[in-house]
Design an enzyme around this catalytic site. Structure first.
Site, PDB file in Angstrom:
ATOM      1  CG  HIS A  55     -55.751  50.994  37.576  1.00 52.41           C
ATOM      2  ND1 HIS A  55     -57.059  50.611  37.423  1.00 52.41           N
ATOM      3  CD2 HIS A  55     -55.011  50.028  36.966  1.00 52.41           C
ATOM      4  CE1 HIS A  55     -57.115  49.464  36.771  1.00 52.41           C
ATOM      5  NE2 HIS A  55     -55.890  49.092  36.466  1.00 52.41           N
ATOM      6  CG  HIS A  57     -52.770  48.816  34.496  1.00 49.24           C
ATOM      7  ND1 HIS A  57     -53.111  47.801  35.373  1.00 49.24           N
ATOM      8  CD2 HIS A  57     -51.472  49.113  34.750  1.00 49.24           C
ATOM      9  CE1 HIS A  57     -52.045  47.483  36.107  1.00 49.24           C
ATOM     10  NE2 HIS A  57     -51.044  48.267  35.749  1.00 49.24           N
ATOM     11  CG  ASP A  59     -56.746  47.032  30.745  1.00 44.85           C
ATOM     12  OD1 ASP A  59     -55.888  47.632  31.419  1.00 44.85           O
ATOM     13  OD2 ASP A  59     -57.347  46.029  31.163  1.00 44.85           O
ATOM     14  CG  HIS A  60     -58.378  50.116  33.625  1.00 46.37           C
ATOM     15  ND1 HIS A  60     -59.436  49.757  34.431  1.00 46.37           N
ATOM     16  CD2 HIS A  60     -57.688  48.977  33.374  1.00 46.37           C
ATOM     17  CE1 HIS A  60     -59.385  48.460  34.669  1.00 46.37           C
ATOM     18  NE2 HIS A  60     -58.330  47.956  34.042  1.00 46.37           N
ATOM     19  CG  HIS A 113     -54.323  46.142  39.827  1.00 43.33           C
ATOM     20  ND1 HIS A 113     -54.038  44.903  39.295  1.00 43.33           N
ATOM     21  CD2 HIS A 113     -54.587  46.949  38.765  1.00 43.33           C
ATOM     22  CE1 HIS A 113     -54.122  44.975  37.975  1.00 43.33           C
ATOM     23  NE2 HIS A 113     -54.450  46.200  37.625  1.00 43.33           N
ATOM     24  CG  ASP A 132     -58.144  46.029  36.792  1.00 41.81           C
ATOM     25  OD1 ASP A 132     -59.345  45.957  36.455  1.00 41.81           O
ATOM     26  OD2 ASP A 132     -57.203  46.091  35.984  1.00 41.81           O
ATOM     27  CG  HIS A 170     -60.779  42.950  33.789  1.00 38.83           C
ATOM     28  ND1 HIS A 170     -60.354  42.910  32.481  1.00 38.83           N
ATOM     29  CD2 HIS A 170     -60.011  43.879  34.413  1.00 38.83           C
ATOM     30  CE1 HIS A 170     -59.362  43.786  32.314  1.00 38.83           C
ATOM     31  NE2 HIS A 170     -59.134  44.385  33.476  1.00 38.83           N
TER      32      HIS A 170
HETATM   33 ZN    ZN Z   1     -55.164  47.108  35.798  1.00 40.97          ZN
END
Ligand code: ZN
Length: 242
Positions: A55, A57, A59-60, A113, A132, A170
């Site tokens: 996805h 985001h 941090d990905h 998410h 996530d 995570h």
């Molecule tokens: Zn995420």
């Protein structure tokens, strides 16, 4: 078989490096950053050929551009989020097959998410990369999707075999487990699991991957009786102070 390496970065992210040893093809799953990934690949003598994003985001996908610049790798991500994923080369939808050397992964659409969230399932290798969506004893927050969508997404993942190794993005296991005990304190499998998790985290040992069997036995979001209970638990978790 696959060689799968965990790269812990930022506060609690895991980037996964997946090497298929016969062809040498190597994929990075959800690179938050580039440097630690390039370093790990170099140490192992692996050449990164692919990035698989679950996805959009930051941090990905934060490492996408720099890893591509350094390696020339091919970046694959969900069609529904293509405009938010840096340097993407190829978009995929539910049911698509992604080739990594001699092995393949099936794309599973798991919105909730985010609206276009994907998972990558290497069936022959019993490996699921779910970003996530599903966490150890938890699930992702509902930023873009509805509770019903996430409930259906988790049901898809929960239908995978017991021995599926679940590589989420995570290390949230300890805090998820505290919430799980709060809502399902009589669950013996959960109590036993949490004792192990607490011991591991005291020593800073990773608790991921988890397995689908363990999640079905202990994850309060998979154990919810119906979508209403799931939705109530998701809301309660958002404000839970363990
Ligand atoms: Zn995420």
């Amino acid at each position: 078989m696959l060689n799968i390496l965990r790269i812990p970065v930022l506060q609690d992210n895991y980037i996964w490096l997946v090497n298929e040893p016969i062809s040498g093809a190597t994929a990075v799953i959800d690179p938050a950053l580039a440097e630690p990934v390039l370093e790990a690949a170099q140490i192992h003598g692996w050449h990164i050929t692919h990035i698989l994003n679950t996805h959009w985001h930051p941090d990905h996908v934060g490492g996408n551009a720099a890893i591509k610049a350094a390696t020339g790798c091919h970046i694959i991500g969900p069609l529904a989020e293509h405009d938010k994923i840096t340097a993407i080369d190829e978009t995929v939808i539910d049911g698509d097959i992604v080739e990594l050397g001699k092995v393949t992964a099936r794309v599973i659409d798991v919105p909730g998410h985010t609206a276009g969230h994907n998972a990558y399932y290497f069936a022959d290798n019993c490996a699921l990369f779910c970003g996530d969506t599903l966490f150890a004893m938890g699930c992702g927050r509902l930023f873009e999707g509805t509770a019903t969508e996430m409930w259906q997404s988790l049901a898809k993942l929960s239908s995978l075999p017991d021995d599926t190794q679940v590589y989420c993005a995570h290390e949230y296991t300890l805090s998820n487990g505290k919430f799980a005990l709060h809502v399902d304190g009589g669950n013996q499998a959960l109590i036993e699991r949490m004792a192990e998790v607490v011991a591991k985290r005291v020593s800073n040992i990773a608790t991921i991957p988890t397995t689908m069997a363990l999640e079905r036995a202990t994850n309060p979001f998979l154990l919810a009786k119906n979508v209403d209970e799931f939705a109530a638990r998701r809301i309660a978790k958002d404000s839970f102070k363990g």
